[in-house]
Design a protein around this motif. Structure first.
Motif, PDB file in Angstrom:
ATOM      1  N   TRP A   1       0.999  -1.094  -0.018  1.00 21.88           N
ATOM      2  CA  TRP A   1       0.185  -0.160   0.052  1.00 21.88           C
ATOM      3  C   TRP A   1       0.904   1.392   0.018  1.00 21.88           C
ATOM      4  CZ3 TRP A   1      -0.400   4.151   3.146  1.00 21.88           C
ATOM      5  CH2 TRP A   1      -1.521   5.146   2.893  1.00 21.88           C
ATOM      6  N   HIS A   2       2.093   1.184   0.834  1.00 25.03           N
ATOM      7  CA  HIS A   2       2.960   2.291   0.869  1.00 25.03           C
ATOM      8  C   HIS A   2       3.630   2.554  -0.558  1.00 25.03           C
ATOM      9  CE1 HIS A   2       2.490   1.867   5.100  1.00 25.03           C
ATOM     10  NE2 HIS A   2       2.635   2.925   5.151  1.00 25.03           N
TER      11      HIS A   2
ATOM     12  N   PHE B   1       1.099   4.126  -2.579  1.00 27.16           N
ATOM     13  CA  PHE B   1       0.844   5.436  -2.138  1.00 27.16           C
ATOM     14  C   PHE B   1       2.167   6.500  -2.788  1.00 27.16           C
ATOM     15  CE2 PHE B   1       1.585   8.702   1.275  1.00 27.16           C
ATOM     16  CZ  PHE B   1       0.628   9.507   1.050  1.00 27.16           C
ATOM     17  N   ILE B   2       3.216   5.858  -2.410  1.00 22.36           N
ATOM     18  CA  ILE B   2       4.494   6.747  -2.996  1.00 22.36           C
ATOM     19  C   ILE B   2       4.351   7.039  -4.653  1.00 22.36           C
ATOM     20  CG2 ILE B   2       7.006   6.852  -3.080  1.00 22.36           C
ATOM     21  CD1 ILE B   2       5.988   7.652  -0.503  1.00 22.36           C
TER      22      ILE B   2
ATOM     23  N   SER C   1       1.965   7.029  -6.540  1.00 20.45           N
ATOM     24  CA  SER C   1       0.884   8.177  -6.704  1.00 20.45           C
ATOM     25  C   SER C   1       1.448   9.443  -6.631  1.00 20.45           C
ATOM     26  CB  SER C   1      -0.410   7.834  -6.007  1.00 20.45           C
ATOM     27  OG  SER C   1      -0.154   8.261  -4.649  1.00 20.45           O
ATOM     28  N   VAL C   2       2.537   9.638  -5.750  1.00 22.75           N
ATOM     29  CA  VAL C   2       3.191  10.665  -5.910  1.00 22.75           C
ATOM     30  C   VAL C   2       4.063  11.443  -6.713  1.00 22.75           C
ATOM     31  CG1 VAL C   2       4.281  12.369  -4.185  1.00 22.75           C
ATOM     32  CG2 VAL C   2       2.443  10.928  -3.348  1.00 22.75           C
ATOM     33  N   TYR C   3       5.058  10.228  -6.901  1.00 22.29           N
ATOM     34  CA  TYR C   3       6.332  10.511  -7.894  1.00 22.29           C
ATOM     35  C   TYR C   3       6.153   9.847  -9.058  1.00 22.29           C
ATOM     36  CZ  TYR C   3       8.376  12.233  -3.400  1.00 22.29           C
ATOM     37  OH  TYR C   3       8.692  12.915  -2.162  1.00 22.29           O
TER      38      TYR C   3
ATOM     39  N   LEU D   1      11.119   2.762  -0.440  1.00 22.83           N
ATOM     40  CA  LEU D   1      10.400   3.933  -0.857  1.00 22.83           C
ATOM     41  C   LEU D   1      11.012   5.102  -1.163  1.00 22.83           C
ATOM     42  CD1 LEU D   1       7.549   3.676   2.138  1.00 22.83           C
ATOM     43  CD2 LEU D   1       7.462   2.606  -0.318  1.00 22.83           C
TER      44      LEU D   1
ATOM     45  N   ARG E   1      11.864   6.024  -5.962  1.00 22.09           N
ATOM     46  CA  ARG E   1      11.381   7.254  -6.636  1.00 22.09           C
ATOM     47  C   ARG E   1      12.701   7.971  -7.620  1.00 22.09           C
ATOM     48  NH1 ARG E   1      10.496  10.666  -0.983  1.00 22.09           N
ATOM     49  NH2 ARG E   1       9.790   8.328  -0.342  1.00 22.09           N
TER      50      ARG E   1
END
Lengths: 226, 294
Positions: free
Chosen positions: B95-96, B99-100, B102-104, B142, B146
């Motif tokens: 999940w993390h 989530f990351i 979706s940001v980068y 994480l 990225r």
């Protein structure tokens, strides 16, 4: 200072909070709707249902502020979030929208369901103004605790604020019902919106706006966020 | 060469701590190890870098952007992990990762899967079940997947067992092959700093004691053992940082011009038994104890 908000990331943070809080919301919603099923059953069921309903809304608000704001600092997930391309102001806006929507949606559903119960059962509609005043007060408690949480960043201060504001529900009900323009119409078949009833709601709305504005004011002044 | 990080005369005061006029540069593509004891100012420095603290005076620039004003643009290019950073305990690592991602936009899924294997992590496990070592490795995954231009790591190897530490250091060494990627990492463990860094910076009590190329820095420091000096404490020689006497044996630590110091000792009638290079750990201890500012 760049004052533009990072809207795409704010949306992601809101979705994240909804995802993380989803189980809590569902539990309190079920509790609230269960309480509503008691209300129309008779006199003692009415008081029991009302107490349960108020407890469910208080529990929802307090649980949410604790897990979403206090625990984010306490459990060190805040540094994780703040390492993302987000400013403290973006974080505040995301928290405001996420928390308010997380509280307002179940709060509105429970409030609307309460009004429906009043309309379709023999409970006199004269109760509606008092119910709305108390409903708005519960929202006020939530907003004040939220703002204190964002400003103080202290678990102890937030818990004190929650306890203090929630303890005032009894005195608030007592004070409101001291107004004859409100109490004399409680048993009426139709809701009567006196100046005092409307005034109580407007005053609470102003306090809510002031509490939220103060959170933004303090956030903008902070020089150390973590 | 453009600086990835630039602190200019940065001051930040807390009730119990003062970051004193910090000026520090990290050229792009370099790896800087930030060394200091607890409370030296390492974490404050890194939080300034992330725009989470506003300096009282001075300026901070990262990747050509001013902080904290342009922190969104900066943080989009930084991978930051710190010792006090935690993931959401009731969510899985998968999940993390989503989530990351979706940001980068730069998120490298293949590399993330590679790191899962290398670090021996279970993506579908809730993070509350992770050991300290797994948590550190998951945090690094994480950060690294990225593909950031600047990696900022606050105590990345603290508390790791030797195997986990080796895995982390190997992967860090791997990402450092990219010549455009800059890295700033802090550590108590001087061995890690010595192993990975191009540049070493010492912070102590909010002051930058030294910041220099690792090879030049290590080459400057020497430990000299000699006899024939009656009162080592009274010696006054250029670069002498510490003098200890045990009977007739003197231990002298120099932080510059060791050849000149040895020649001078010979002139004073000392019999030199050894002139040894020093490990970073020994230098660190000597520098901190003597509060040397070069």
């Amino acid at each position: 200072m760049n004052h533009g908000l990072n809207t795409p990331l704010i949306k992601i943070l809101i979705a994240k909070d909804w995802h993380i809080q989803r189980k809590n919301i569902a539990i309190y919603m079920v509790g609230g709707l269960l309480a509503l099923s008691f209300i129309s059953g008779g006199e003692w069921q009415f008081f029991m249902g009302t107490t349960l309903l108020i407890s469910a809304l208080i529990g929802l608000g307090n649980h949410q502020i604790t897990s979403s704001i206090v625990n984010e600092r306490k459990e060190h997930t805040l540094p994780f979030i703040m390492s993302l391309p987000v400013t403290p102001m973006d974080y505040l806006v995301a928290k405001l929208i996420a928390n308010m929507s997380l509280f307002i949606v179940p709060w509105l559903i429970v409030c609307a369901a309460t009004l429906v119960v009043f309309w379709i059962t023999p409970i006199p509609n004269g109760f509606i103004p008092l119910t709305v005043i108390i409903g708005v007060y519960l929202f006020l408690c939530y907003c004040v605790s939220w703002s204190v949480g964002m400003i103080s960043e202290s678990e102890a201060v937030v818990i004190f604020t929650m306890v203090f504001t929630n303890c005032l529900i009894g005195p608030i009900m007592y004070t409101v019902t001291r107004f004859s323009s409100i109490s004399s119409h409680i048993a009426a078949a139709e809701a009567v919106w006196s100046i005092e009833a409307v005034g109580a709601i407007v005053i609470q709305a102003v306090i809510i706006l002031l509490a939220l504005a103060s959170a933004f004011y303090w956030q903008a002044r902070k020089k150390t966020f973590l | 060469m453009q600086n990835a990080i630039e602190f200019q005369n940065v001051c930040k005061r807390y009730p119990e701590f003062y970051l004193d006029n910090l000026s520090l540069q990290l050229p792009q593509g370099q790896i800087m190890g930030l060394v200091g004891v607890n409370g030296a100012g390492k974490s404050t420095t890194m939080r300034l870098l992330m725009g989470l603290i506003q300096p009282d005076s001075g300026s901070v620039s990262v990747l050509g952007c001013k902080l904290p004003a342009q922190q969104v643009a900066v943080k989009a290019q930084i991978g930051y992990a710190s010792d006090d950073m935690r993931m959401y305990k009731n969510e899985t690592l998968r999940w993390h990762m989503g989530f990351i991602q979706s940001v980068y936009g730069n998120w490298d899924s293949r590399y993330a899967e590679h790191l899962l294997t290398v670090f021996d992590l279970k993506a579908d496990q809730k993070t509350k079940g992770f050991s300290h070592g797994q948590r550190v490795k998951a945090g690094l995954l994480l950060v690294l997947a990225r593909r950031p231009k600047l990696v900022v790591l606050d105590e990345p190897t603290t508390g790791l067992d030797p195997v986990a530490r080796e895995e982390v250091l190997t992967e860090l060494a791997e990402i450092l092959r990219n010549e455009e990627r800059s890295v700033l990492f802090s550590s108590h463990n001087t061995q890690d700093v010595e192993q990975l860094s191009d540049t070493i910076s010492f912070l102590h009590k909010g002051k930058l004691l030294d910041s220099q190329d690792k090879e030049i820095y290590l080459d400057r420091w020497r430990r000299v053992l000699c006899t024939g000096i009656s009162n080592a404490a009274a010696l006054s020689l250029p670069g002498l940082v510490r003098a200890k006497q045990n009977g007739s044996l003197c231990e002298l630590v120099f932080n510059r011009n060791p050849e000149h110091a040895v020649a001078r000792l010979n002139e004073l009638g000392a019999q030199i038994s050894s002139v040894e290079p020093m490990s970073l750990e020994k230098i660190f201890v000597a520098a901190v104890k003597s509060g040397v500012h070069v």
